[in-house]
Scaffold this motif. Structure first.
Motif, PDB file in Angstrom:
ATOM      1  N   GLU A  35       0.830  -1.210   0.000  1.00 32.72           N
ATOM      2  CA  GLU A  35       0.000   0.000   0.000  1.00 32.72           C
ATOM      3  C   GLU A  35       0.867   1.265   0.000  1.00 32.72           C
ATOM      4  O   GLU A  35       0.726   2.138   0.840  1.00 32.72           O
ATOM      5  CB  GLU A  35      -0.940  -0.014   1.205  1.00 32.72           C
ATOM      6  CG  GLU A  35      -1.838  -1.238   1.234  1.00 32.72           C
ATOM      7  CD  GLU A  35      -2.620  -1.385   2.526  1.00 32.72           C
ATOM      8  OE1 GLU A  35      -2.034  -1.248   3.623  1.00 32.72           O
ATOM      9  OE2 GLU A  35      -3.842  -1.625   2.430  1.00 32.72           O
ATOM     10  N   ILE A  36       1.755   1.349  -0.984  1.00 30.27           N
ATOM     11  CA  ILE A  36       2.721   2.449  -1.051  1.00 30.27           C
ATOM     12  C   ILE A  36       2.138   3.640  -1.798  1.00 30.27           C
ATOM     13  O   ILE A  36       1.703   3.517  -2.937  1.00 30.27           O
ATOM     14  CB  ILE A  36       4.028   1.996  -1.734  1.00 30.27           C
ATOM     15  CG1 ILE A  36       4.669   0.857  -0.954  1.00 30.27           C
ATOM     16  CG2 ILE A  36       4.999   3.171  -1.866  1.00 30.27           C
ATOM     17  CD1 ILE A  36       5.869   0.237  -1.640  1.00 30.27           C
ATOM     18  N   ASP A  37       2.175   4.775  -1.155  1.00 32.45           N
ATOM     19  CA  ASP A  37       1.834   6.061  -1.769  1.00 32.45           C
ATOM     20  C   ASP A  37       3.162   6.674  -2.208  1.00 32.45           C
ATOM     21  O   ASP A  37       4.084   6.788  -1.395  1.00 32.45           O
ATOM     22  CB  ASP A  37       1.147   6.952  -0.730  1.00 32.45           C
ATOM     23  CG  ASP A  37       0.807   8.331  -1.245  1.00 32.45           C
ATOM     24  OD1 ASP A  37       1.395   8.787  -2.250  1.00 32.45           O
ATOM     25  OD2 ASP A  37      -0.042   8.975  -0.619  1.00 32.45           O
ATOM     26  N   PRO A  38       3.307   7.063  -3.468  1.00 35.04           N
ATOM     27  CA  PRO A  38       4.600   7.588  -3.924  1.00 35.04           C
ATOM     28  C   PRO A  38       5.085   8.804  -3.122  1.00 35.04           C
ATOM     29  O   PRO A  38       6.293   9.032  -3.028  1.00 35.04           O
ATOM     30  CB  PRO A  38       4.367   7.942  -5.386  1.00 35.04           C
ATOM     31  CG  PRO A  38       2.902   7.920  -5.589  1.00 35.04           C
ATOM     32  CD  PRO A  38       2.315   7.049  -4.537  1.00 35.04           C
ATOM     33  N   ASP A  39       4.183   9.551  -2.499  1.00 37.83           N
ATOM     34  CA  ASP A  39       4.602  10.695  -1.693  1.00 37.83           C
ATOM     35  C   ASP A  39       5.334  10.286  -0.416  1.00 37.83           C
ATOM     36  O   ASP A  39       5.962  11.118   0.227  1.00 37.83           O
ATOM     37  CB  ASP A  39       3.397  11.571  -1.335  1.00 37.83           C
ATOM     38  CG  ASP A  39       2.927  12.408  -2.509  1.00 37.83           C
ATOM     39  OD1 ASP A  39       3.745  12.708  -3.403  1.00 37.83           O
ATOM     40  OD2 ASP A  39       1.738  12.762  -2.536  1.00 37.83           O
TER      41      ASP A  39
END
Length: 122
Positions: A35-39
């Motif tokens: 669940e990686i958010d690029p931010d």
């Protein structure tokens, strides 16, 4: 906390299409299951064995929405005798509240042999 998320895959042959496809598949699974958010990503390091010369595997990451400004680099894997050939590895540094045990490292194709202890049993 910054955590490292590892992954690896292999290709059958060194073509731009195959390298990009394998790297894209690897990154898609890592991003989804963690669940990686690029931010939240500090940086991404890709490495490749000597057989891979057709394209930078990091090019695959540019296909993902929101990843334009994430710092990414590629490097050559150390040529250790009898190491896995045609291998692409990745290390993602992500800011997360997850513990080390909650991080899911992803190994695909021939790279499953590198860390069979981390591969999910189906």
């Amino acid at each position: 906390m910054i955590r490292g998320i590892r992954g690896a895959t292999t290709v059958e042959k060194d073509t731009e299409a195959e390298v990009i496809s394998a790297a894209e598949k690897l990154m898609a699974e890592i991003i989804q299951v963690n669940e990686i958010d690029p931010d939240t990503v500090a940086s991404v390091f890709f490495s490749a064995t000597d057989e891979i010369r057709s394209v930078f595997p990091a090019k695959a990451l540019r296909k993902f929405e929101g990843w334009t400004y994430v710092p990414v680099t590629c490097m050559r894997e150390i040529p250790v005798n009898n190491s896995l050939p045609f291998c692409i590895r990745v290390m993602i540094h992500v800011n997360t509240a997850k513990s080390q045990e909650e991080i899911k490292h992803i190994y695909q194709a021939g790279a499953i042999a590198l860390r069979p202890d981390l591969v999910k049993k189906v």
